[in-house]
Design a protein around this motif. Sequence first.
Motif, PDB file in Angstrom:
ATOM      1  N   ALA A  75       0.630  -1.183   0.039  1.00 19.86           N
ATOM      2  CA  ALA A  75       0.092  -0.034  -0.104  1.00 19.86           C
ATOM      3  C   ALA A  75       0.897   1.064   0.162  1.00 19.86           C
ATOM      4  N   GLY A  76       2.137   1.298   0.723  1.00 18.02           N
ATOM      5  CA  GLY A  76       2.875   2.455   0.770  1.00 18.02           C
ATOM      6  C   GLY A  76       3.513   2.529  -0.352  1.00 18.02           C
ATOM      7  N   PHE A  77       3.716   1.831  -1.509  1.00 19.61           N
ATOM      8  CA  PHE A  77       4.359   1.906  -2.887  1.00 19.61           C
ATOM      9  C   PHE A  77       3.190   2.492  -3.482  1.00 19.61           C
ATOM     10  N   LEU A  78       1.900   1.777  -3.495  1.00 24.16           N
ATOM     11  CA  LEU A  78       0.842   2.271  -4.374  1.00 24.16           C
ATOM     12  C   LEU A  78       0.457   3.851  -4.329  1.00 24.16           C
ATOM     13  N   LYS A  79       0.841   4.209  -3.251  1.00 22.20           N
ATOM     14  CA  LYS A  79       0.525   5.700  -2.913  1.00 22.20           C
ATOM     15  C   LYS A  79       1.384   6.551  -3.850  1.00 22.20           C
ATOM     16  N   THR A  80       2.546   6.289  -4.210  1.00 22.92           N
ATOM     17  CA  THR A  80       3.463   6.969  -4.978  1.00 22.92           C
ATOM     18  C   THR A  80       2.787   7.005  -6.523  1.00 22.92           C
ATOM     19  N   ILE A  81       1.649   6.066  -6.876  1.00 23.33           N
ATOM     20  CA  ILE A  81       1.401   6.237  -8.131  1.00 23.33           C
ATOM     21  C   ILE A  81       0.072   7.108  -8.178  1.00 23.33           C
ATOM     22  N   PRO A  82      -0.038   8.104  -9.329  1.00 21.08           N
ATOM     23  CA  PRO A  82      -1.238   8.963  -9.313  1.00 21.08           C
ATOM     24  C   PRO A  82      -2.762   8.310  -9.464  1.00 21.08           C
ATOM     25  N   GLY A  83      -3.468   8.664  -8.594  1.00 21.49           N
ATOM     26  CA  GLY A  83      -4.815   8.105  -8.847  1.00 21.49           C
ATOM     27  C   GLY A  83      -4.930   7.142  -7.585  1.00 21.49           C
ATOM     28  N   PHE A  84      -4.055   6.632  -6.581  1.00 21.08           N
ATOM     29  CA  PHE A  84      -4.127   5.806  -5.536  1.00 21.08           C
ATOM     30  C   PHE A  84      -4.011   7.166  -4.332  1.00 21.08           C
ATOM     31  N   SER A  85      -4.641   6.586  -3.177  1.00 24.68           N
ATOM     32  CA  SER A  85      -4.784   7.145  -1.985  1.00 24.68           C
ATOM     33  C   SER A  85      -4.790   5.839  -0.845  1.00 24.68           C
ATOM     34  N   ILE A  86      -4.150   6.220   0.198  1.00 24.97           N
ATOM     35  CA  ILE A  86      -4.166   5.225   1.242  1.00 24.97           C
ATOM     36  C   ILE A  86      -4.747   5.566   2.759  1.00 24.97           C
ATOM     37  N   GLY A  87      -5.608   4.986   3.245  1.00 24.08           N
ATOM     38  CA  GLY A  87      -6.231   5.001   4.288  1.00 24.08           C
ATOM     39  C   GLY A  87      -5.184   4.711   5.437  1.00 24.08           C
ATOM     40  N   ARG A  88      -4.702   5.867   6.006  1.00 26.01           N
ATOM     41  CA  ARG A  88      -3.558   5.571   7.355  1.00 26.01           C
ATOM     42  C   ARG A  88      -4.197   5.178   8.269  1.00 26.01           C
ATOM     43  N   LYS A  89      -3.406   4.077   9.044  1.00 25.53           N
ATOM     44  CA  LYS A  89      -3.848   3.773  10.387  1.00 25.53           C
ATOM     45  C   LYS A  89      -2.740   3.992  11.333  1.00 25.53           C
ATOM     46  N   GLY A  90      -1.422   3.930  10.675  1.00 25.27           N
ATOM     47  CA  GLY A  90      -0.231   4.213  11.527  1.00 25.27           C
ATOM     48  C   GLY A  90       0.989   4.005  10.235  1.00 25.27           C
ATOM     49  N   GLY A  91       1.962   3.375  11.022  1.00 24.86           N
ATOM     50  CA  GLY A  91       3.181   3.149   9.996  1.00 24.86           C
ATOM     51  C   GLY A  91       3.266   2.359   8.905  1.00 24.86           C
ATOM     52  N   ALA A  92       2.227   1.346   9.071  1.00 22.04           N
ATOM     53  CA  ALA A  92       1.877   0.203   7.813  1.00 22.04           C
ATOM     54  C   ALA A  92       0.492  -0.051   7.910  1.00 22.04           C
ATOM     55  N   GLY A  93       0.348  -1.004   6.990  1.00 18.07           N
ATOM     56  CA  GLY A  93      -1.193  -1.669   6.974  1.00 18.07           C
ATOM     57  C   GLY A  93      -2.069  -0.716   6.314  1.00 18.07           C
ATOM     58  N   GLY A  94      -1.871   0.415   5.626  1.00 11.46           N
ATOM     59  CA  GLY A  94      -2.584   1.154   5.008  1.00 11.46           C
ATOM     60  C   GLY A  94      -3.509   0.543   3.914  1.00 11.46           C
ATOM     61  N   ASP A  95      -4.578   0.861   3.856  1.00 10.62           N
ATOM     62  CA  ASP A  95      -5.804   0.349   2.668  1.00 10.62           C
ATOM     63  C   ASP A  95      -5.633   1.186   1.525  1.00 10.62           C
ATOM     64  N   PRO A  96      -5.319   0.529   0.453  1.00 12.29           N
ATOM     65  CA  PRO A  96      -5.195   1.380  -0.907  1.00 12.29           C
ATOM     66  C   PRO A  96      -6.509   1.474  -1.459  1.00 12.29           C
ATOM     67  N   SER A  97      -6.794   2.736  -2.197  1.00  8.66           N
ATOM     68  CA  SER A  97      -7.944   3.077  -2.635  1.00  8.66           C
ATOM     69  C   SER A  97      -7.497   3.715  -4.182  1.00  8.66           C
ATOM     70  N   LEU A  98      -8.265   3.301  -5.221  1.00 12.34           N
ATOM     71  CA  LEU A  98      -8.044   3.588  -6.641  1.00 12.34           C
ATOM     72  C   LEU A  98      -9.149   4.471  -7.133  1.00 12.34           C
ATOM     73  N   ARG A  99      -8.910   5.594  -7.453  1.00  9.52           N
ATOM     74  CA  ARG A  99     -10.255   6.375  -8.145  1.00  9.52           C
ATOM     75  C   ARG A  99     -11.342   6.415  -7.218  1.00  9.52           C
ATOM     76  N   GLY A 100     -11.113   6.305  -5.893  1.00 13.79           N
ATOM     77  CA  GLY A 100     -12.214   6.561  -4.830  1.00 13.79           C
ATOM     78  C   GLY A 100     -12.982   5.360  -4.352  1.00 13.79           C
ATOM     79  N   MET A 101     -12.309   4.126  -5.143  1.00 10.66           N
ATOM     80  CA  MET A 101     -12.960   2.934  -4.938  1.00 10.66           C
ATOM     81  C   MET A 101     -11.963   1.974  -4.340  1.00 10.66           C
ATOM     82  N   GLY A 102     -12.170   1.649  -2.880  1.00 12.38           N
ATOM     83  CA  GLY A 102     -11.212   0.848  -2.128  1.00 12.38           C
ATOM     84  C   GLY A 102     -11.670  -0.563  -1.839  1.00 12.38           C
ATOM     85  N   GLY A 103     -11.071  -1.223  -0.942  1.00  8.36           N
ATOM     86  CA  GLY A 103     -11.282  -2.503  -0.571  1.00  8.36           C
ATOM     87  C   GLY A 103     -11.300  -3.748  -1.643  1.00  8.36           C
TER      88      GLY A 103
END
Length: 667
Positions: A75-103
Amino acid sequence: MKHKTITLASVITATMSIPTLVFPLTALAEDEPRDCGDRRCDDYIVITGDLMREPTKVVTDPKKPRLPLPSYDGAGFLKTIPGFSIGRKGGAGGDPSLRGMGGSRISIVDDGQHVYGTCGGRMDPPTAYIYPEAYDSITVIKGPQTVKYGPVGSAGTVLFEKDRHSFVEPGVEGRASVTGGSFERQDYIVELKAGDETHYLDLDVNQSSSDHYQDGDGNTVQSSYDRNNYNIALGWTPTDTSVIELAYGKSDGEAEYADRANKARVINNENVTLLTQFEFDSDLIREIEFQAYTNKNDHIMDQFDQGVNSGVNVRRKTSGGHFWLELTPSESLEATLGVDYMQSTHEGRGINPEFDNGLDDLLSKPFKDNMRYENMGIFIEADYALGGGNLLSGLRFDHWDSELFVAQTGKRSDDLISGFIRYEYLNGNNQYYLGTGHAQRIPDYWEIMKASPDNLSTKAFDLEPEKTTQLDIGWIYQANIEISTSLYYGKVDDYILVDSNTSKTSAYNIDATIWGGEVGITYPFTEQWSAQTTLSYSHGENDTQDTPLGQVSPMEGRVSVNYEGEEWTAGLFWRVVAAQDRVSIGQGNISGQDLAESSGFGTLAINGSWKHGDVVLVSFGIENLFDITYAEHVSRSGAGNDIPGSEPMFQVNEPGRTAWVKLDYTF
């Protein structure tokens, strides 16, 4: 020592040979694709994000250093690609979302495997078990524009892939990398490849850890993690175009989060895969591929260290495989026929505080099944040369059997159809594409385990499958200047909405509309100086309730200016995120729900690197240079942030000023 990489003779895989160029190294006088001369075009830091250089696809090299410095997981890696966002919980374990669509709307494929998380609170999304730098390529296919890789991701499909090798002569090669940074961030990875004409060994060992970080106000954010990964593959290459590989992987980790009191004491995964690939010198059959896998996740979350008698242990076992047959019926037609299978069982155990006490009692309890599902899929995906371009299409049928063992219990069967059709046209330096795709997906484990709004004491086991129909259109220009554009518009029938506005978080179906896009431009000023900018925007509408769709990130822009010499590089990176006032408080998806409107922010980062031949690369950076305090819109509540030196916060704030340095050594 010489060796070559075995590549799949398929349309999608063949595209991975295109260089993942990020910044132009030479300003050409003519409108022709860039030539980096004696230097590799992909030796430098990836900053603004990889541009899309093929219709609907972004292909990147995860071994290159990049800004911002990713966390240890996918997830931390995907955050560097435009279109992705990550729901942060802490330093790890983020949940990726692409174009507003997650899970589960994003299909994560780990080198052919489907690996699912176990935690009901998403401590371990599928990307939590992936250390990106251990892979050779990462491909993002945006939208429902492929049916090949198992159940279709309506938002997109992400492929984390490794190469297979055939050595021309006996030899050994490898790579070692070490990263150090603020908040005691430490990463190590060692990769070793050895073999001869008929056998090879591929080994990688990596470790990543970090202490709790601090936000811009100096407030400590509960975010420490520690993870170790080991992967070994033994291969037999009887011919230059065939391989049989047996691989084993294991990862062990733990983490703390700012959004909850529970600590992830154990986040473990163990997996075994068998892969066979054979290419043929035939007019009809070009290649066959068979892969079988099994993986097990084990996760313990508890509060025992805090003096609270609360703990749960959950596990998941997933087994499956695929068989692909690649055909070339004519010079203008290529097709892949495939069948795949997957079975996954989720089970858990927990303590009864009235009778049990502590970790030992938890580990002595028996496991009980929570849910089991089974999927059988069959598909065809084809590429047909037509009218100076290519017509790509695919059709897929999935049959699902699901069984719920808790609450009301029960069984269900679903037959789903997904498909796409896309036309790509290449004219000189211009690529144009227009496609439409349709994806159907069953409700996932996390959605089903939410309450039914009709009866909050039961599970949402009767949710309708979600159906996404989306139009994708784009233009790509590659010459002295690079331009990449993509737009999408989609209708989602029976969108599965997660709503926490009731006494128990529930899940139910609505209808939704989504649209948005990304644009990226790379411009070289001189042979040494260049600039790149990207812009991404997503818009979601809850048509049933006439409100905005929850958990959609606001508009984001990235601008970088870079200097690149023969040995030295330097750059300046500015990230700007708009405010988000289109919210639905308490609504969203399995990753999280909207908490409030969010303010816009901007952060500045600097970076540089020094290269010594093809052996040593030193890269470094400072992120959030002005140490501002901010949180992403898609972020979890920080109410669980209660370790010494910290205080609860409304959202989990991002790290403050962060410095890092990375050393890569290739041998």
